[in-house]
Each structure stands twice: as structure tokens, then as C-alpha cells.
Design a protein around this motif. Structure first.
Motif, PDB file in Angstrom:
ATOM      1  N   ARG A 453      -5.616   0.854  -2.492  1.00  0.00           N
ATOM      2  CA  ARG A 453      -4.451   1.533  -3.089  1.00  0.00           C
ATOM      3  C   ARG A 453      -4.382   1.240  -4.583  1.00  0.00           C
ATOM      4  O   ARG A 453      -4.114   2.133  -5.395  1.00  0.00           O
ATOM      5  CB  ARG A 453      -3.177   1.079  -2.385  1.00  0.00           C
ATOM      6  CG  ARG A 453      -1.924   1.785  -2.864  1.00  0.00           C
ATOM      7  CD  ARG A 453      -0.764   1.588  -1.914  1.00  0.00           C
ATOM      8  NE  ARG A 453       0.383   2.389  -2.323  1.00  0.00           N
ATOM      9  CZ  ARG A 453       1.367   2.752  -1.507  1.00  0.00           C
ATOM     10  NH1 ARG A 453       1.347   2.412  -0.228  1.00  0.00           N
ATOM     11  NH2 ARG A 453       2.381   3.473  -1.958  1.00  0.00           N
ATOM     12  N   GLU A 454      -4.628  -0.006  -4.978  1.00  0.00           N
ATOM     13  CA  GLU A 454      -4.602  -0.370  -6.392  1.00  0.00           C
ATOM     14  C   GLU A 454      -5.640   0.414  -7.181  1.00  0.00           C
ATOM     15  O   GLU A 454      -5.410   0.782  -8.340  1.00  0.00           O
ATOM     16  CB  GLU A 454      -4.854  -1.867  -6.563  1.00  0.00           C
ATOM     17  CG  GLU A 454      -3.720  -2.768  -6.156  1.00  0.00           C
ATOM     18  CD  GLU A 454      -4.070  -4.224  -6.340  1.00  0.00           C
ATOM     19  OE1 GLU A 454      -4.952  -4.531  -7.171  1.00  0.00           O
ATOM     20  OE2 GLU A 454      -3.468  -5.078  -5.643  1.00  0.00           O
ATOM     21  N   LEU A 455      -6.808   0.641  -6.574  1.00  0.00           N
ATOM     22  CA  LEU A 455      -7.886   1.342  -7.259  1.00  0.00           C
ATOM     23  C   LEU A 455      -7.689   2.867  -7.257  1.00  0.00           C
ATOM     24  O   LEU A 455      -8.499   3.596  -7.833  1.00  0.00           O
ATOM     25  CB  LEU A 455      -9.222   1.009  -6.580  1.00  0.00           C
ATOM     26  CG  LEU A 455      -9.698  -0.442  -6.696  1.00  0.00           C
ATOM     27  CD1 LEU A 455     -10.941  -0.661  -5.843  1.00  0.00           C
ATOM     28  CD2 LEU A 455      -9.963  -0.821  -8.140  1.00  0.00           C
ATOM     29  N   GLY A 456      -6.635   3.330  -6.591  1.00  0.00           N
ATOM     30  CA  GLY A 456      -6.371   4.753  -6.528  1.00  0.00           C
ATOM     31  C   GLY A 456      -7.305   5.504  -5.600  1.00  0.00           C
ATOM     32  O   GLY A 456      -7.459   6.729  -5.705  1.00  0.00           O
ATOM     33  N   LEU A 457      -7.907   4.780  -4.654  1.00  0.00           N
ATOM     34  CA  LEU A 457      -8.832   5.395  -3.712  1.00  0.00           C
ATOM     35  C   LEU A 457      -8.129   5.930  -2.475  1.00  0.00           C
ATOM     36  O   LEU A 457      -8.715   6.665  -1.678  1.00  0.00           O
ATOM     37  CB  LEU A 457      -9.911   4.386  -3.287  1.00  0.00           C
ATOM     38  CG  LEU A 457     -10.791   3.829  -4.391  1.00  0.00           C
ATOM     39  CD1 LEU A 457     -11.721   2.751  -3.837  1.00  0.00           C
ATOM     40  CD2 LEU A 457     -11.584   4.943  -5.042  1.00  0.00           C
ATOM     41  N   PHE A 458      -6.858   5.552  -2.340  1.00  0.00           N
ATOM     42  CA  PHE A 458      -6.164   5.859  -1.087  1.00  0.00           C
ATOM     43  C   PHE A 458      -4.729   6.269  -1.369  1.00  0.00           C
ATOM     44  O   PHE A 458      -4.080   5.660  -2.192  1.00  0.00           O
ATOM     45  CB  PHE A 458      -6.200   4.617  -0.198  1.00  0.00           C
ATOM     46  CG  PHE A 458      -5.726   4.870   1.209  1.00  0.00           C
ATOM     47  CD1 PHE A 458      -6.568   5.477   2.127  1.00  0.00           C
ATOM     48  CD2 PHE A 458      -4.452   4.517   1.598  1.00  0.00           C
ATOM     49  CE1 PHE A 458      -6.152   5.708   3.426  1.00  0.00           C
ATOM     50  CE2 PHE A 458      -4.022   4.749   2.896  1.00  0.00           C
ATOM     51  CZ  PHE A 458      -4.881   5.351   3.817  1.00  0.00           C
TER      52      PHE A 458
END
Length: 458
Positions: A453-458
Motif C-alpha cells: 500500500r505504501e508503494l502504491g501497488l495496491f
């Protein structure tokens, strides 16, 4: 999915507001010295028991774990007639918005269902949802409210509590459940819980967590792979062998299983075994069933009363194991002996190259399907889920951190890991980016869904 009833939506909003500050405080990592806590010794040394389990829990021997959003799998599970079915929003669940809506919608199956017994495992406390006002809120509370709402009219509601580490979390859960009962007009302690002991701190605080929930807790559940994953996080100097060398006959894992059994026997709680996750070959199912049978008969011999089946075809084998095996009383051990045994994990400084490649492959395969909205994958005749992927990525992290020797004596460096990763996939693929972020870091990240979530992948 139709929206929840206004009363359920109101309760959910109220709980989010009332417990927001305490929930946020629990997100702060807690310093912990591995071992039993001397400050809570009085709880472990005093005489008390949990409330007696409801009568309908006594006869069950197998519970079918099913991804809550998978309506087809839920129907198959109901048709297979296990003693109980678990709507799972945790390890077999990919928490996309669509899946959360589908899973909470599928809870409507509970209404009017007489058999099997219905239980639910919500998303753990670290997971977040985006609230209606755009802020972050507890995903756990949203799953809980949806389930309790679906169970209106039932005398008891049964919930598994995942990922507990410390007594403060158990106390939070007890307060949340008491308020949930009050808001839904339920009887006190009618929401009954089984605590999953699937973290290293949780094993050492098992009695304290049971004590905090003693009026509603009926059992402890073993979660092997999450437990080993937790050990990697909390013991950074540890360097474990591959997963194939971490079976339940390994001394530290045998100590873990027996510790749970002893706590349950001492406190009047039920001990619930882990998931049977071996996938039978249709041409020769007996080979896999033999593994499941031995695993569950061992648990039964230690006093466990039931266990989970990951697939409907494993239900008869799990059930038969708990019908046939007679429990034997475990020898008493001192607290210091238990502590030593629990922390006596195996160590290694060499790992076969194919074991590293396999761990990377598990992560890439699972992260890929998880990011696309699927919670379980069958790989090499085993069910892989969030727990096994967490362990695989943590093991790669520790092997790189310790520079273990590979075949031929070469060390596993960060550069070598990156080369091995590139051999299996394009390194800019989301699954590869997530794995690299999890491995190439000084500290083992707490949970991969949070980092995704932090990496914007989800």
C-alpha cells in the motif's frame, strides 16, 4: 452488493470514532525482549480459567477455511459439510475494494443457516480501509460489524482474532467486542473468540491474552508459518534453514505446539490445530492424505480438539484424525525450560541455490495473484497464502542479510539476489518491485500488504 443496514452502518461509524485513538496507538511498534514477561508473571502463576465453550463448539473436529470473497469456494465448502466454516478475510484473502464488498456481501449466507457452524476471521489490526470522509480507519472493525450484523438472531457469534502480539491488543479487542455487543443489543460476552497464536510474542503472552479475553475466549489456534515469519522479524540474528527443514518435528516448533496445548489444558480452553494445506493428486491422493493424517494425529495426541482444512477433500481425513487419536498428557515443564525450547530455533549458514530460487518464486507467484485480487494459489501441490509468502520473503531477507553460502560457497549478496530475481521476472513488474523492497532493507518490514500500500501497488 447492497449497502449494510443503517443500524450496522451507524454502529460501524460509532466504533471507528470511539476506538480510533486506541487503534492508532497500537500501530506503533512495541519494544520487546524475547521471553516471558516478568511484569505479568502474576497472571501466569495465578489460578483462573476461561469461560466454558458453548455446547455447539464441543462436537466439531474440522473447520473449513474459505476466502470470504470466493462465492464458489464457499458453496463447495457448504456442500462438503464440515463441522464449521470460516469466512476468511485474512491469509487467504486479497483485500481489494471489490473483494471486501463481495466478502462482506457473502456473509448474508449466514442468515438462516443451521449447519455448519459459522465463524469469521477478520483482517488483522494493522490493516486499513479508506473511510467515507477519506481518512484511514480500521479494516478489522468493518469486517467485525458486517459479520455481527449478519449473525443477528444467533445466540453466539464466533470470531478468530489474528496476529495478536501483546496483551494491549487483546484488551483492545475485549473493549471493542463489549461495545459491539452493546450497540447491536446482544448479550454480554455473546461474541466468543479464539485467539490465533501465530506470532513469537503471542506465544510468550498466550496466557495474558487469554486472561484479557477470559470471559469470551474459548480457545487458542496454532498458525505455524505466520509464527516462524514472526520469529524472523523479532530475532534478526536468526538465520533459519529453508521451509522444508521447519516441520513440526523440529524441536522449537514442537515446543510451540506443546506450549499451546499446555496453556489450553491449564486454562480450560480448546486447542485448535493449523491448516491442512497439502493438495492431493487426483491420481494418487493417498500420498498427500498420509501427510495430513500424521500431522493431525500428532496434534490430537497433544490434546488439540480440532483443526482447519484448506480444501474440502481434506475434511474427512482431518475429521478422522481427531476421532481416532487419544490425547496423552504432556509432561510439565518449568517456564525457563519452555522459554529455552521456544527460542531454540535451528540455524544455518548455507542454503541450497534451488531453495533460494524457490522462495523467490513463491513470492513472485503469490504477490502477482494477490495484487490482482486472488488470495490463494496452488503451487507444487501446496496451498500458498499470505502466511507462506510472508515467510518466504522474510527468509530471503535474512539469507541476504547474513550472506549465507550458496552451492559452491558463494555468498548470497544483494547483487546476487537481484540477479536471481531478474532470472525469474522483469524487475519492474509490481511483484518484483514489492519483493525487492521487502528484501533490500536493513529491517524486515512488518507485513507485505502494508508495504504494498505504501508503494502504491495496491
Amino acid at each position: 452488493m447492497s449497502p449494510p443496514s443503517s443500524s450496522a452502518a451507524n454502529v460501524r461509524q460509532l466504533l471507528q470514532q470511539q476506538f480510533a485513538e486506541r487503534w492508532r496507538a497500537l500501530q506503533t511498534p512495541q519494544t520487546w525482549t524475547p521471553g516471558f514477561d516478568p511484569q505479568t508473571a502474576a497472571i501466569r502463576q495465578s489460578r483462573w480459567t476461561v469461560a466454558a465453550p458453548p455446547a455447539e463448539l464441543e462436537a466439531r473436529q474440522v473447520e473449513q477455511l474459505v476466502e470470504a470473497s470466493d462465492a464458489g469456494a464457499l458453496k463447495e465448502a457448504l456442500d462438503a459439510q464440515p463441522d464449521a466454516i470460516i469466512f476468511d478475510f485474512d491469509d487467504t484473502f486479497s483485500p481489494t475494494t471489490a473483494n471486501v464488498e463481495a466478502g462482506q456481501g457473502n456473509l448474508k449466507m449466514v442468515s438462516g443457516l443451521k449447519q455448519p457452524l459459522v465463524l469469521m476471521r477478520p483482517r488483522p489490526l494493522y490493516m486499513q480501509d479508506t473511510g467515507t470522509a477519506g481518512g484511514l480507519e480500521s479494516a478489522t472493525l468493518n469486517d467485525l460489524c458486517a459479520f455481527v450484523d449478519a449473525c443477528q438472531g444467533r445466540e453466539f457469534v464466533y470470531v478468530y482474532i489474528p496476529k495478536l502480539e501483546f496483551p494491549a491488543e487483546a484488551e483492545f479487542w475485549n473493549a471493542v467486542l463489549a461495545e459491539t455487543e452493546r450497540q447491536f443489543g446482544r448479550g454480554a460476552n455473546s461474541i466468543r473468540v479464539c485467539i490465533q497464536i501465530e506470532t513469537l510474542p503471542g506465544a510468550f503472552y498466550a496466557e495474558e491474552c487469554l486472561y484479557a479475553l477470559r470471559e469470551r475466549a474459548y480457545g487458542l489456534n496454532a498458525g505455524r508459518w505466520d509464527y516462524v515469519f514472526s520469529a524472523v522479524k523479532h530475532l534478526p540474528d536468526l538465520c533459519l534453514p529453508p521451509r522444508s527443514g521447519l516441520q513440526m518435528n523440529q524441536p522449537s516448533l514442537a515446543a510451540y505446539e506443546q506450549h499451546l496445548a499446555r496453556v489450553c489444558a491449564r486454562r480450560g480452553a480448546q486447542a485448535i490445530g493449523g491448516t491442512a494445506a497439502v493438495v492431493p493428486d487426483s491420481a494418487n491422493p493417498e500420498a498427500a492424505l498420509k501427510i495430513v493424517r500424521a500431522d493431525k494425529e500428532r496434534e490430537a495426541s497433544h490434546g488439540f480438539v480440532a483443526a482447519w482444512a484448506g480444501l474440502p477433500e481434506l475434511i474427512p481425513t482431518v475429521q478422522a484424525a481427531f476421532q481416532s487419536a487419544a490425547p496423552a498428557e504432556l509432561p510439565a515443564l518449568s517456564e525457563s525450560d519452555v522459554q529455552q525450547a521456544l527460542l531454540n530455533f535451528p540455524q544455518t549458514d548455507t542454503v541450497p541455490l534451488d531453495a533460494v530460487q524457490d522462495a523467490i518464486g513463491i513470492c513472485l507467484d503469490y504477490f502477482g495473484i494477490w495484487l490482482s485480487g486472488q488470495g490463494v494459489i496452488i503451487r507444487n501441490a501446496r496451498m500458498e497464502d499470505t502466511a507462506t509468502a510472508e515467510l518466504a520473503r522474510a527468509q530471503v531477507w535474512q539469507w541476504v542479510r547474513h550472506g549465507v553460502k550458496l552451492d559452491g560457497g558463494q555468498p548470497l549478496t544483494a547483487t546476487r539476489f537481484e540477479a536471481l530475481l531478474a532470472e525469474q521476472t522483469e524487475v519492474q513488474e509490481p511483484a518484483a518491485r514489492l519483493l525487492a523492497a521487502l528484501v533490500l532493507t536493513e529491517t524486515c518490514p512488518a507485513y507485505f500488504p502494508a508495504l504494498a500500500r505504501e508503494l502504491g501497488l495496491f
